[in-house]
Design an enzyme around this catalytic site. Structure first.
Site, mmCIF file in Angstrom:
data_model
loop_
_atom_site.group_PDB
_atom_site.id
_atom_site.type_symbol
_atom_site.label_atom_id
_atom_site.label_comp_id
_atom_site.label_asym_id
_atom_site.label_seq_id
_atom_site.Cartn_x
_atom_site.Cartn_y
_atom_site.Cartn_z
ATOM 1 N N GLU A 161 101.199 -40.374 61.730
ATOM 2 C CA GLU A 161 100.297 -41.087 60.803
ATOM 3 C C GLU A 161 100.670 -40.834 59.354
ATOM 4 O OE1 GLU A 161 96.145 -40.795 61.760
ATOM 5 O OE2 GLU A 161 95.522 -41.738 59.872
ATOM 6 N N ASP B 20 90.998 -39.593 72.509
ATOM 7 C CA ASP B 20 91.092 -38.463 71.580
ATOM 8 C C ASP B 20 90.211 -37.310 72.025
ATOM 9 O OD1 ASP B 20 92.865 -38.779 69.448
ATOM 10 O OD2 ASP B 20 91.497 -40.107 68.361
HETATM 11 O O1 KIV Z 1 91.239 -42.059 65.977
HETATM 12 C C1 KIV Z 1 92.094 -42.927 65.751
HETATM 13 O O2 KIV Z 1 91.795 -44.125 65.622
HETATM 14 C C2 KIV Z 1 93.479 -42.503 65.652
HETATM 15 C C3 KIV Z 1 94.462 -43.533 65.188
HETATM 16 C C4 KIV Z 1 94.352 -43.708 63.732
HETATM 17 C C5 KIV Z 1 95.845 -43.202 65.604
HETATM 18 O O3 KIV Z 1 93.793 -41.390 65.906
#
Ligand code: KIV
Length: 271
Positions: A189, A90
């Site tokens: 989500e 991310d």
């Molecule tokens: O940060 C995370 O764990 C996510 C998932 C919920 C897809 O983005």
């Protein structure tokens, strides 16, 4: 033989082949070497170094506080534990929303300093310039639509998104936009299952759901939630496969008793 069992290493190409053949994609989060090693050994297809580390690893209420440096630390540890799965990281809040140059330099840092395979970003049309710039640098991007936790202060609540026609049609447009830009997959989500199924049907790239129903191409959960390490979070979409909180605290309780009673270490456990 299924695509999944044939491959030694999962790539973005493997995931699109899986979608084409109707094979479901499994994805879980991990934030450290040891957990990454276990879930990779168990055959997970994609490991997400999610910014949910901010919640489950650091104890923050939201995903907003985690920094790019902290994400890089988690991601580099995860990559060292993974042999087969695709590792996606991310981009944290504040590392890509400013402008597309800043977004690219954040993505480059992740790729250079962690050796991960791809980045994930939340949003559609608002961030499309950054998505395109990162893709032009040869970095694979996974999108994330529906409930996007980095925007929690705008939403004000974690309820199901896109129930209304206006929001559903924006989500559909955003999904097409991300696909046209070149994203290799999108996380959906907490949206109605009918909408998840529709997006998965209309797009050629894989759609990975978390609370988006069974009609999408794969599923993702936060590993601490599905193993029952984190007990404070029980949305309807979560299936708990274990109660590790109870298991671990039971084991630790036994250790405490053994230390206090002098039962540990015994004669064979010392030099
Ligand atoms: O940060 C995370 O764990 C996510 C998932 C919920 C897809 O983005």
């Amino acid at each position: 033989m299924s695509v999944e069992t044939r491959v030694k290493r999962v790539t973005t190409h493997v995931l699109s082949e899986m979608k084409l053949k109707g094979e479901k994609i499994s994805m879980l989060t991990a934030y450290d070497y040891s957990m990454a090693k276990i879930i990779d050994h168990a055959g997970i297809d994609v490991v997400l170094v999610g910014d949910s580390a901010s919640n489950v690893m650091a104890g923050h209420e939201t995903t907003l506080p985690i920094t790019l440096d902290q994400m890089i630390y988690h991601a580099a540890s995860v990559v060292r534990g993974v042999q087969r799965a695709l590792v996606v990281v991310d981009l944290p809040f504040g590392s890509y929303q400013g402008n597309s140059k800043e977004a690219l330099s954040s993505a480059i840092r992740i790729m250079k300093e962690t050796s991960a395979d791809a980045v994930k970003m939340e949003g559609g049309t608002e961030i499309i310039e950054s998505v395109s710039r990162i893709l032009s640098a040869g970095i694979p991007v996974m999108g994330h639509l529906g409930l996007t936790p980095q925007s929690i202060h705008k939403f004000g609540t974690y309820v199901v998104r896109a129930r209304q026609e206006g929001e559903a049609s924006k989500l559909l447009d955003d999904a097409h936009l991300l696909e046209e830009a070149g994203c290799f997959a999108i996380v959906l989500e907490k949206i109605p299952a009918t909408l998840g199924e529709r997006v998965a049907r209309e797009l050629a790239i894989p759609l990975i759901g978390i609370g988006a129903g069974g009609g999408v191409d794969g599923q993702v959960l936060v590993v601490h939630d599905m193993l029952g390490i984190n007990q404070e979070f029980s949305p309807r979409f979560l299936r708990r496969y274990h109660n590790l909180f109870a298991e671990i605290s039971g084991a630790v309780g036994n250790y405490v008793q053994d230390v206090k009673s002098g039962n540990f270490p015994n004669e064979r456990e010392q030099y």
